[in-house]
Design a protein around this motif. Structure first.
Motif, PDB file in Angstrom:
ATOM      1  N   ARG A   1      62.811  18.595  33.226  1.00 31.82           N
ATOM      2  CA  ARG A   1      63.441  19.480  32.224  1.00 31.82           C
ATOM      3  C   ARG A   1      63.409  20.886  32.790  1.00 31.82           C
ATOM      4  O   ARG A   1      62.369  21.368  33.232  1.00 31.82           O
ATOM      5  CB  ARG A   1      62.674  19.436  30.916  1.00 31.82           C
ATOM      6  N   VAL A   2      64.559  21.515  32.773  1.00 28.80           N
ATOM      7  CA  VAL A   2      64.700  22.872  33.314  1.00 28.80           C
ATOM      8  C   VAL A   2      65.320  23.761  32.237  1.00 28.80           C
ATOM      9  O   VAL A   2      66.343  23.386  31.618  1.00 28.80           O
ATOM     10  CB  VAL A   2      65.580  22.884  34.583  1.00 28.80           C
ATOM     11  N   ASP A   3      64.699  24.911  31.982  1.00 26.95           N
ATOM     12  CA  ASP A   3      65.262  25.910  31.072  1.00 26.95           C
ATOM     13  C   ASP A   3      65.820  27.061  31.911  1.00 26.95           C
ATOM     14  O   ASP A   3      65.063  27.665  32.709  1.00 26.95           O
ATOM     15  CB  ASP A   3      64.214  26.435  30.112  1.00 26.95           C
ATOM     16  N   LEU A   4      67.144  27.339  31.728  1.00 24.34           N
ATOM     17  CA  LEU A   4      67.806  28.409  32.476  1.00 24.34           C
ATOM     18  C   LEU A   4      68.008  29.622  31.567  1.00 24.34           C
ATOM     19  O   LEU A   4      68.402  29.476  30.400  1.00 24.34           O
ATOM     20  CB  LEU A   4      69.163  27.927  33.002  1.00 24.34           C
ATOM     21  N   ARG A   5      67.753  30.783  32.136  1.00 20.28           N
ATOM     22  CA  ARG A   5      67.948  32.028  31.383  1.00 20.28           C
ATOM     23  C   ARG A   5      69.133  32.774  32.031  1.00 20.28           C
ATOM     24  O   ARG A   5      69.124  33.022  33.243  1.00 20.28           O
ATOM     25  CB  ARG A   5      66.695  32.878  31.409  1.00 20.28           C
ATOM     26  N   GLY A   6      70.072  33.127  31.185  1.00 19.96           N
ATOM     27  CA  GLY A   6      71.251  33.858  31.655  1.00 19.96           C
ATOM     28  C   GLY A   6      72.375  33.793  30.621  1.00 19.96           C
ATOM     29  O   GLY A   6      72.293  33.059  29.626  1.00 19.96           O
ATOM     30  N   ASN A   7      73.455  34.552  30.900  1.00 24.32           N
ATOM     31  CA  ASN A   7      74.551  34.635  29.935  1.00 24.32           C
ATOM     32  C   ASN A   7      75.781  33.860  30.381  1.00 24.32           C
ATOM     33  O   ASN A   7      76.828  33.902  29.718  1.00 24.32           O
ATOM     34  CB  ASN A   7      74.938  36.091  29.698  1.00 24.32           C
ATOM     35  N   ALA A   8      75.689  33.195  31.533  1.00 28.69           N
ATOM     36  CA  ALA A   8      76.852  32.449  32.015  1.00 28.69           C
ATOM     37  C   ALA A   8      77.057  31.222  31.147  1.00 28.69           C
ATOM     38  O   ALA A   8      76.149  30.760  30.452  1.00 28.69           O
ATOM     39  CB  ALA A   8      76.643  32.053  33.477  1.00 28.69           C
ATOM     40  N   GLU A   9      78.274  30.639  31.258  1.00 30.59           N
ATOM     41  CA  GLU A   9      78.602  29.502  30.433  1.00 30.59           C
ATOM     42  C   GLU A   9      78.599  28.192  31.206  1.00 30.59           C
ATOM     43  O   GLU A   9      78.802  27.138  30.636  1.00 30.59           O
ATOM     44  CB  GLU A   9      79.981  29.706  29.794  1.00 30.59           C
ATOM     45  N   SER A  10      78.355  28.261  32.518  1.00 32.39           N
ATOM     46  CA  SER A  10      78.385  27.030  33.315  1.00 32.39           C
ATOM     47  C   SER A  10      77.404  27.149  34.480  1.00 32.39           C
ATOM     48  O   SER A  10      76.939  28.246  34.794  1.00 32.39           O
ATOM     49  CB  SER A  10      79.800  26.777  33.848  1.00 32.39           C
ATOM     50  N   VAL A  11      77.184  25.978  35.091  1.00 30.37           N
ATOM     51  CA  VAL A  11      76.230  25.965  36.196  1.00 30.37           C
ATOM     52  C   VAL A  11      76.626  24.857  37.164  1.00 30.37           C
ATOM     53  O   VAL A  11      77.102  23.785  36.764  1.00 30.37           O
ATOM     54  CB  VAL A  11      74.789  25.752  35.707  1.00 30.37           C
ATOM     55  N   ASP A  12      76.471  25.137  38.475  1.00 27.70           N
ATOM     56  CA  ASP A  12      76.595  24.133  39.527  1.00 27.70           C
ATOM     57  C   ASP A  12      75.199  23.855  40.097  1.00 27.70           C
ATOM     58  O   ASP A  12      74.419  24.795  40.338  1.00 27.70           O
ATOM     59  CB  ASP A  12      77.527  24.624  40.649  1.00 27.70           C
ATOM     60  N   ILE A  13      74.922  22.579  40.292  1.00 24.04           N
ATOM     61  CA  ILE A  13      73.581  22.183  40.773  1.00 24.04           C
ATOM     62  C   ILE A  13      73.689  21.706  42.212  1.00 24.04           C
ATOM     63  O   ILE A  13      74.556  20.869  42.544  1.00 24.04           O
ATOM     64  CB  ILE A  13      72.990  21.078  39.888  1.00 24.04           C
TER      65      ILE A  13
END
Length: 677
Positions: free
Chosen positions: A637-649
């Motif tokens: 489980r990973v919690d991401l902090r930021g204002n973007a709406e998408s993510v590439d892994i």
């Protein structure tokens, strides 16, 4: 008249100085007193102190009453004092009543040297004979001593029981009066109860006589404590203690007149068990044997006798006993009876006591050191050893076999030999060269002296420490504690695995568990531990089964070497608007090392990893996975902090030593409305 006055004056002057030693007052009966002195003199005084008679030889008629008798030198005078009333002159029939003189039975002279004799006196004036009787019991002996007789006299003895009379061989017959320097006595043993009748007669009708009568018991056994002072009368039993390593030498055995007398002896085992009687004489050696109470002696003499003995001990090496003749049967046998020779070169003495069956002695030596050590044992034997051979035995300490031995005989005034032995107990045998054939009841002892030294040839293997029983007990407790300490974590781990597996199976019974988490958030029953426990549990399931548990993934990337799935979690699981993701990884047919996940924003500001569960190293927008083994199921489980709406892994790492990277083709959007196919 003048001479009598001189005698009286002399007596009166000497009497105060000598009365305690040479005078006595006796109650006399009517009768005749007789004194005969050689180079001495005597005097008689009545109860008033008046002189009755004096001189070197005289007779005097005395009336009944107290009289004092003074004798200048007792050893040079003999006398008869009338102390006994008139005696009968006819011998009674065996069945007739007859008053016997009172004679007290005494113990043997060794126990009571001061037996009180009975004094009997008489005269044959107007009588043919005087007769008196002495009562006796079986195992008694009578000592009758003629003290004095004024002329020729005969004394005959008869034994009477209730039915019969026997003339005894013992008698006294003198052709003249008694002599001061001689002793006249007869000793009569009683073989049954009855009375001894004594008849005194003389060819001289005016003979005066006196005897002493003593009676002794021969029934009791007398225990001898002083071997240099043994005395007795008759054939009483004398008990002398003796050990099996001791012997007794009879150094003297004589009657009072100096004649040698024989004796007999036997071994007493118990009060009811004895050996046969054995005859002995002066100079004989009587060997002790094992398990006896004592040795019983009887002197073959109807006389008063004296004997002396010498006790010899036949001990070896100051051990207080004779050394055994054979080695112990086994290594566990008690060997404390074997003399221990300390190997420091000092001298120990012993003997082969051939007359006691001792033809070989076994001595013990003990070596000390480390395991596998080797010791040189050097032996020197000296003394009367011409017929001796010496052997050293090297013993196996477990089987008790003789591993090696060395034997030597007399050479150059001694016997010398040596042998290499191991650690433990070993033996030295000192043996007569003729073995058991050397045993001789009349043989002399062979004395030997031994000196033993040792040297360490090989120290062997040094042990860590010699364990004691206390250490062994403590070690056992320690092993149990260590065992418990080691097995308890395994038990706890096993229980946790079982619980986790059970939870996983229970968790897997219902699909789409992410929707289940959302429901728990809606009804307020969610706990952070629910997801943590679910992550651990689901990783134990098969990969496809685990994917079904979580529900339809948002993105799945399946390529060579890796299978990756991503789910977007309910935002309420995180704080402060962070974006929670669930990522599943499974390497296929390879191992990823130095692996890492990178989260990049295709548009907008970059992402920062704020939380990872389970705990992994993170930095900025990266998570470091380290090594992921082949076919391992990993859920993160990973919690991401930021204002973007998408993510590439991006997944990167080393596979088989080569760098490799994997990136899902689809971008993951935070909201469904913005997602792409």
């Amino acid at each position: 008249m003048g001479r009598r006055v001189l005698w009286l004056v002399a007596i009166l002057l000497l009497l105060p100085m000598t009365s305690s030693a040479n005078s006595e007052t006796r109650m006399t009966v009517d009768g005749i007193a007789w004194f005969d002195c050689d180079d001495s003199w005597a005097a008689i005084f009545d109860s008033q102190g008046a002189e009755v008679a004096n001189g070197s030889e005289f007779t005097a008629s005395l009336g009944a009453g107290n009289h004092t008798f003074f004798i200048e030198n007792d050893s040079r005078c003999q006398s008869v004092i009338p102390l006994t009333s008139d005696l009968p002159n006819l011998r009674p029939a065996p069945s007739a009543a007859f008053d016997a003189v009172n004679v007290t039975a005494c113990e043997q002279p060794l126990l009571n040297p001061n037996c009180q004799a009975t004094y009997i006196s008489g005269d044959l004036i107007d009588d043919d004979s005087d007769i008196f009787a002495i009562e006796v019991d079986e195992n008694q002996i009578v000592n009758l001593e003629l003290l004095a007789a004024s002329s020729a006299i005969d004394i005959d003895l008869h034994f009477q029981n209730s039915n019969e009379e026997f003339a005894l061989d013992s008698s006294i017959s003198l052709p003249l009066n008694t002599s001061i320097d001689l002793t006249y006595r007869v000793i009569v043993p009683a073989e049954e109860s009855g009375r001894i009748v004594v008849t005194v007669h003389s060819p001289n009708p005016s003979a005066i006589w006196a005897v002493n009568v003593e009676k002794y018991s021969t029934q009791e056994t007398i225990y001898v404590s002083d071997l240099e002072n043994i005395s007795g009368i008759g054939s009483a039993s004398f008990a002398v203690s003796s050990g099996d390593d001791q012997s007794l030498i009879v150094t003297d055995s004589v009657s009072l007149d100096g004649s040698e007398i024989d004796f007999k002896y036997r071994y007493v085992f118990t009060s009811t068990s004895t050996s046969e009687w054995v005859n002995g004489s002066k100079g004989d050696r009587i060997s002790g044997i094992a398990d006896i109470n004592h040795i019983e002696f009887k002197w073959d003499c109807n006389c008063e006798w004296l004997a002396t003995m010498e006790r010899q001990t036949h001990y070896d090496a100051n051990w207080g006993m004779d050394a055994p003749g054979f080695k112990p049967l086994s290594a566990t046998s008690n060997n404390s009876s074997y003399p221990l020779i300390v190997m420091d070169g000092h001298s120990e003495e012993g003997e082969l006591t051939l007359h006691m069956g001792d033809y070989q002695d076994i001595l013990r030596v003990e070596t000390t050191g480390w395991n596998e050590s080797v010791h040189l044992v050097d032996v020197i034997v000296e003394g009367d050893i011409y017929d001796i051979q010496v052997t050293i035995w090297n013993m196996d300490q477990e089987s008790w076999d003789i591993l090696d031995e060395m034997t030597a005989t007399y050479s150059m005034d001694r016997i010398t030999l040596s042998l290499d032995v191991g650690l433990g107990t070993h033996f030295i045998r000192i043996q007569h060269v003729n073995g058991s054939d050397s045993i001789n009841s009349n043989g002399d002892s062979i004395e030997w002296k031994i000196r033993v030294t040792t040297a360490v040839l090989d120290e062997g293997d040094e042990p860590w420490f010699p364990p004691t029983d206390a250490v062994k007990d403590a070690a056992d407790v320690f092993y149990w504690l260590i065992g418990l300490v080691l097995i308890i974590p395994f038990i706890i781990f096993y229980i946790n695995i079982r619980k986790t597996r059970a939870f996983a199976e229970e968790f897997a019974r219902k699909k789409n568990r992410l929707q289940w988490l959302t429901t728990k958030l809606d009804d307020g029953s969610y706990s952070p531990s629910d997801l943590s426990r679910a992550l651990r549990s689901v990783s134990t399931l098969d990969w496809e089964e685990a994917l079904e548990v979580w529900g339809q993934e948002d993105v799945r990337h399946f390529t060579t070497g890796i299978d990756l799935a991503v789910w977007t979690l309910d935002g309420r699981l995180s704080d402060d608007g962070e974006w929670p993701l669930l990522i599943g990884l499974r390497p296929q047919d390879c191992e990823w090392s130095v692996a890492a996940l990178k989260f990049e924003s295709p548009e907008g500001e970059s992402w920062t990893v704020s939380k990872v569960e389970p705990k992994l190293l993170k930095r900025s927008h990266e998570i470091f996975l380290d090594t992921i083994h082949d076919n391992t199921r990993v859920f993160i489980r990973v919690d991401l902090r930021g204002n973007a709406e998408s993510v590439d892994i991006h997944l990167s790492g080393m596979v088989n030593g080569e760098p490799m990277a994997a990136k899902p083709a689809n971008t993951i959007y935070r909201t469904v409305e913005n997602s792409e196919e």
